[in-house]
Design a protein around this motif. Structure first.
Motif, PDB file in Angstrom:
ATOM      1  N   LEU A 156      21.153  -6.823  32.566  1.00  7.38           N
ATOM      2  CA  LEU A 156      20.914  -6.256  31.231  1.00  7.38           C
ATOM      3  C   LEU A 156      21.606  -7.118  30.188  1.00  7.38           C
ATOM      4  CD1 LEU A 156      21.542  -2.405  31.505  1.00  7.38           C
ATOM      5  CD2 LEU A 156      19.356  -3.582  31.583  1.00  7.38           C
ATOM      6  N   GLU A 157      20.982  -7.193  29.028  1.00  4.24           N
ATOM      7  CA  GLU A 157      21.678  -7.712  27.845  1.00  4.24           C
ATOM      8  C   GLU A 157      21.825  -6.520  26.912  1.00  4.24           C
ATOM      9  OE1 GLU A 157      18.701  -9.528  28.916  1.00  4.24           O
ATOM     10  OE2 GLU A 157      20.109 -10.561  30.218  1.00  4.24           O
ATOM     11  N   THR A 158      23.068  -6.090  26.705  1.00  3.62           N
ATOM     12  CA  THR A 158      23.277  -4.804  26.020  1.00  3.62           C
ATOM     13  C   THR A 158      23.746  -4.952  24.582  1.00  3.62           C
ATOM     14  OG1 THR A 158      25.486  -4.733  27.002  1.00  3.62           O
ATOM     15  CG2 THR A 158      23.760  -3.499  28.114  1.00  3.62           C
ATOM     16  N   GLY A 159      23.758  -6.172  24.027  1.00  5.48           N
ATOM     17  CA  GLY A 159      24.203  -6.320  22.649  1.00  5.48           C
ATOM     18  C   GLY A 159      25.579  -5.702  22.452  1.00  5.48           C
ATOM     19  N   GLN A 160      26.563  -6.265  23.159  1.00  4.98           N
ATOM     20  CA  GLN A 160      27.863  -5.602  23.269  1.00  4.98           C
ATOM     21  C   GLN A 160      28.529  -5.325  21.922  1.00  4.98           C
ATOM     22  OE1 GLN A 160      29.640  -7.628  26.566  1.00  4.98           O
ATOM     23  NE2 GLN A 160      31.378  -6.282  26.528  1.00  4.98           N
ATOM     24  N   ALA A 161      28.417  -6.264  20.989  1.00  7.89           N
ATOM     25  CA  ALA A 161      29.119  -6.075  19.717  1.00  7.89           C
ATOM     26  C   ALA A 161      28.585  -4.831  19.010  1.00  7.89           C
ATOM     27  CB  ALA A 161      28.929  -7.308  18.837  1.00  7.89           C
ATOM     28  N   ILE A 162      29.482  -3.933  18.663  1.00  8.32           N
ATOM     29  CA  ILE A 162      29.079  -2.701  17.991  1.00  8.32           C
ATOM     30  C   ILE A 162      28.412  -3.075  16.669  1.00  8.32           C
ATOM     31  CG2 ILE A 162      29.928  -0.555  16.956  1.00  8.32           C
ATOM     32  CD1 ILE A 162      30.194  -0.579  19.976  1.00  8.32           C
ATOM     33  N   GLY A 163      27.310  -2.421  16.368  1.00  6.77           N
ATOM     34  CA  GLY A 163      26.641  -2.684  15.103  1.00  6.77           C
ATOM     35  C   GLY A 163      25.580  -3.767  15.210  1.00  6.77           C
ATOM     36  N   ARG A 164      25.566  -4.485  16.331  1.00 11.61           N
ATOM     37  CA  ARG A 164      24.497  -5.478  16.498  1.00 11.61           C
ATOM     38  C   ARG A 164      23.181  -4.762  16.658  1.00 11.61           C
ATOM     39  NH1 ARG A 164      25.600 -10.063  20.934  1.00 11.61           N
ATOM     40  NH2 ARG A 164      23.485  -9.616  21.517  1.00 11.61           N
ATOM     41  N   THR A 165      22.120  -5.273  16.078  1.00  9.45           N
ATOM     42  CA  THR A 165      20.843  -4.558  16.135  1.00  9.45           C
ATOM     43  C   THR A 165      19.963  -5.074  17.265  1.00  9.45           C
ATOM     44  OG1 THR A 165      19.997  -6.124  14.497  1.00  9.45           O
ATOM     45  CG2 THR A 165      20.822  -4.000  13.689  1.00  9.45           C
ATOM     46  N   ASN A 166      20.480  -6.046  18.017  1.00 10.86           N
ATOM     47  CA  ASN A 166      19.660  -6.557  19.116  1.00 10.86           C
ATOM     48  C   ASN A 166      19.288  -5.431  20.064  1.00 10.86           C
ATOM     49  OD1 ASN A 166      20.799  -8.747  17.887  1.00 10.86           O
ATOM     50  ND2 ASN A 166      21.070  -9.908  19.781  1.00 10.86           N
ATOM     51  N   PRO A 167      18.002  -5.302  20.401  1.00 11.48           N
ATOM     52  CA  PRO A 167      17.645  -4.277  21.378  1.00 11.48           C
ATOM     53  C   PRO A 167      18.179  -4.646  22.764  1.00 11.48           C
ATOM     54  CG  PRO A 167      15.751  -5.655  20.870  1.00 11.48           C
ATOM     55  CD  PRO A 167      16.844  -6.080  19.936  1.00 11.48           C
ATOM     56  N   VAL A 168      18.353  -3.645  23.572  1.00  6.45           N
ATOM     57  CA  VAL A 168      18.739  -3.884  24.963  1.00  6.45           C
ATOM     58  C   VAL A 168      17.535  -4.466  25.697  1.00  6.45           C
ATOM     59  CG1 VAL A 168      19.491  -2.779  27.096  1.00  6.45           C
ATOM     60  CG2 VAL A 168      20.378  -1.976  24.893  1.00  6.45           C
ATOM     61  N   SER A 169      17.760  -5.486  26.501  1.00  4.65           N
ATOM     62  CA  SER A 169      16.680  -6.053  27.303  1.00  4.65           C
ATOM     63  C   SER A 169      17.194  -6.292  28.710  1.00  4.65           C
ATOM     64  CB  SER A 169      16.171  -7.357  26.677  1.00  4.65           C
ATOM     65  OG  SER A 169      17.230  -8.290  26.601  1.00  4.65           O
ATOM     66  N   GLY A 170      16.257  -6.598  29.605  1.00  7.02           N
ATOM     67  CA  GLY A 170      16.667  -6.800  30.991  1.00  7.02           C
ATOM     68  C   GLY A 170      15.767  -7.794  31.695  1.00  7.02           C
ATOM     69  N   HIS A 171      16.307  -8.416  32.723  1.00  6.65           N
ATOM     70  CA  HIS A 171      15.515  -9.342  33.525  1.00  6.65           C
ATOM     71  C   HIS A 171      15.867  -9.127  34.999  1.00  6.65           C
ATOM     72  CE1 HIS A 171      19.397 -11.367  33.056  1.00  6.65           C
ATOM     73  NE2 HIS A 171      19.145 -11.952  34.217  1.00  6.65           N
ATOM     74  N   VAL A 172      14.958  -9.494  35.887  1.00 11.28           N
ATOM     75  CA  VAL A 172      15.192  -9.350  37.321  1.00 11.28           C
ATOM     76  C   VAL A 172      16.148 -10.441  37.776  1.00 11.28           C
ATOM     77  CG1 VAL A 172      14.155  -9.421  39.614  1.00 11.28           C
ATOM     78  CG2 VAL A 172      12.951  -8.292  37.734  1.00 11.28           C
ATOM     79  N   ARG A 173      17.294 -10.027  38.300  1.00 12.28           N
ATOM     80  CA  ARG A 173      18.216 -10.985  38.902  1.00 12.28           C
ATOM     81  C   ARG A 173      17.740 -11.353  40.303  1.00 12.28           C
ATOM     82  NH1 ARG A 173      23.728 -10.904  37.650  1.00 12.28           N
ATOM     83  NH2 ARG A 173      23.858 -12.191  39.518  1.00 12.28           N
ATOM     84  N   THR A 174      17.376 -10.325  41.064  1.00 16.83           N
ATOM     85  CA  THR A 174      16.870 -10.570  42.413  1.00 16.83           C
ATOM     86  C   THR A 174      16.144  -9.330  42.903  1.00 16.83           C
ATOM     87  OG1 THR A 174      17.470 -11.346  44.639  1.00 16.83           O
ATOM     88  CG2 THR A 174      18.943  -9.762  43.625  1.00 16.83           C
ATOM     89  N   GLN A 175      15.150  -9.537  43.737  1.00 13.43           N
ATOM     90  CA  GLN A 175      14.490  -8.420  44.416  1.00 13.43           C
ATOM     91  C   GLN A 175      14.456  -8.750  45.899  1.00 13.43           C
ATOM     92  OE1 GLN A 175      10.258  -7.685  43.735  1.00 13.43           O
ATOM     93  NE2 GLN A 175      10.594  -5.500  43.943  1.00 13.43           N
ATOM     94  N   LEU A 176      14.754  -7.757  46.732  1.00 11.58           N
ATOM     95  CA  LEU A 176      14.768  -8.025  48.160  1.00 11.58           C
ATOM     96  C   LEU A 176      14.137  -6.868  48.926  1.00 11.58           C
ATOM     97  CD1 LEU A 176      18.082  -6.971  49.639  1.00 11.58           C
ATOM     98  CD2 LEU A 176      18.026  -7.368  47.204  1.00 11.58           C
ATOM     99  N   ILE A 177      13.510  -7.201  50.025  1.00 11.13           N
ATOM    100  CA  ILE A 177      13.039  -6.160  50.942  1.00 11.13           C
ATOM    101  C   ILE A 177      14.261  -5.672  51.693  1.00 11.13           C
ATOM    102  CG2 ILE A 177      11.629  -5.669  52.966  1.00 11.13           C
ATOM    103  CD1 ILE A 177       9.654  -7.800  51.889  1.00 11.13           C
ATOM    104  N   ALA A 178      14.643  -4.414  51.434  1.00  9.17           N
ATOM    105  CA  ALA A 178      15.918  -3.917  51.945  1.00  9.17           C
ATOM    106  C   ALA A 178      15.768  -3.174  53.272  1.00  9.17           C
ATOM    107  CB  ALA A 178      16.558  -2.997  50.905  1.00  9.17           C
TER     108      ALA A 178
END
Length: 348
Positions: A156-178
């Motif tokens: 996740l990219e959560t826009g840590q700095a308070i007040g930042r207007t960047n939306p939260v976004s996410g990308h796949v780090r890894t997917q595995l057959i578990a």
């Protein structure tokens, strides 16, 4: 909760607070932020497309729960979880799993969807998510489990700095057959730094452990002798060697030690009907709460393992079958349970 050995004297403060939701409650989670005491998120269980998530908090002046925000959710949430942010450094985020993983931001003006994370872009069909876990050491990591046999680790990219207007976004780090069949739960371990190791359980009846640094192999920690589906797993919050799991329709909770694979170190056998939930104490390595269809929430002291644990030390009987139990991280003398349309928080 009533002690099974002695009655606890009543204190001035109420021991139980109860909230009636407008629908059957399935998912439930305690908020972790230090400035939001007694705040929980609830997910409805309605057998149709339109479901709800509600954020409630206890008004400590009136001793009543108040609904702070209610929002629509497609299908019932299989899990709801607040960002594990004990310092209040991140935005006030909540995640839900169902058809997809969604991350929401809540505030005074209500709750809005920040991002929807979907890993199979090529298909018209989604493989529903059975559960997820939010990494406590690195809140930019979320792991999901799915009926398509896979686990996915999202960054996740959560826009840590308070007040930042960047939306939260996410990308796949890894997917595995578990697993060989559906995966029903996933949980990060606090072992090895707390960031890279996680375990999963599923319909093949196994508990498997993975390390994000070495995904070419996994370790089978336990296999159910009858190959019954394992529904949930939970890591001990203080000692990362121990985890608990239980099988579908089982009245028994299995405690495992990762140093001794495939051999349970304890079996907790006091429920009279199927177990639905397990929650380790956040502040103690030797206490775990279990709950089930027998309407009982039981607290166990397991410190005498590997000697047999005969009886729980505390027992509470609810007015209905308990389908969810959560032990508050920041207020460890409170446990939440859900049954029918109700949330109850119990002082332990």
């Amino acid at each position: 909760m009533t002690s099974t050995s002695a009655n606890i004297p009543q204190t001035k403060r109420k021991e139980i607070y109860k909230y009636e939701a407008p629908w059957m409650v399935y998912a439930m989670n305690w908020s972790i932020r230090p400035d939001k005491r007694f705040r929980l998120a609830l997910g409805s269980f309605v057998e149709e497309y339109n479901n709800k998530v509600q954020i409630v908090s206890l008004d400590e002046d009136t001793s009543e729960f108040v609904a702070r925000s209610t929002f629509d959710h497609p299908y019932p949430t299989t899990k709801v979880m607040w960002i594990p942010d004990t310092k209040g450094a991140f935005p006030d985020l909540l995640a839900t799993s169902g058809d997809y993983l969604r991350v929401w931001q809540t505030g005074d003006s209500g709750t809005r969807l920040e991002c929807l994370l979907n890993n199979n872009k090529n298909s018209d069909f989604c493989a529903p998510l059975t559960s997820f876990d939010w990494n406590e050491v690195d809140p930019n990591l979320i792991g999901t489990s799915s009926i398509d046999t896979t686990c996915t680790i999202w960054g996740l990219e959560t826009g840590q700095a308070i007040g930042r207007t960047n939306p939260v976004s996410g990308h796949v780090r890894t997917q595995l057959i578990a697993h060989d069949k559906e995966v029903y739960d996933i949980a990060f371990s606090r072992g090895g730094g707390g960031r890279d190791m996680f375990a999963s359980v599923g319909a093949d009846g196994s508990v498997r452990m993975f390390d994000l640094r070495h995904l070419e192999h996994s370790t089978i920690i336990y296999e159910d002798p009858q190959h019954h589906s394992l529904l949930r797993l939970a890591w001990n919050k203080q000692d990362p060697n121990y985890l608990a799991t239980f099988a579908i329709d089982s009245m028994e909770i299995i405690i495992l030690d990762v140093r001794i694979p495939c051999t349970p170190v304890a079996r907790l056998n006091n429920h009279r009907s199927g177990v639905n939930g397990i929650a380790w104490a956040p502040h103690s390595a030797c206490h775990i709460c279990t709950a089930g269809d027998d309407r009982q929430a039981l607290i166990w002291d397991i410190q005498q393992m590997p000697r047999a644990i005969e009886d729980p030390i505390l027992a509470y009987t609810a007015e209905g079958e308990i389908n969810q139990v959560q032990w508050s991280t920041t207020q460890p003398d409170w446990i939440g349970i859900c049954f029918n349309n109700f949330l109850e928080i119990l002082r332990v």
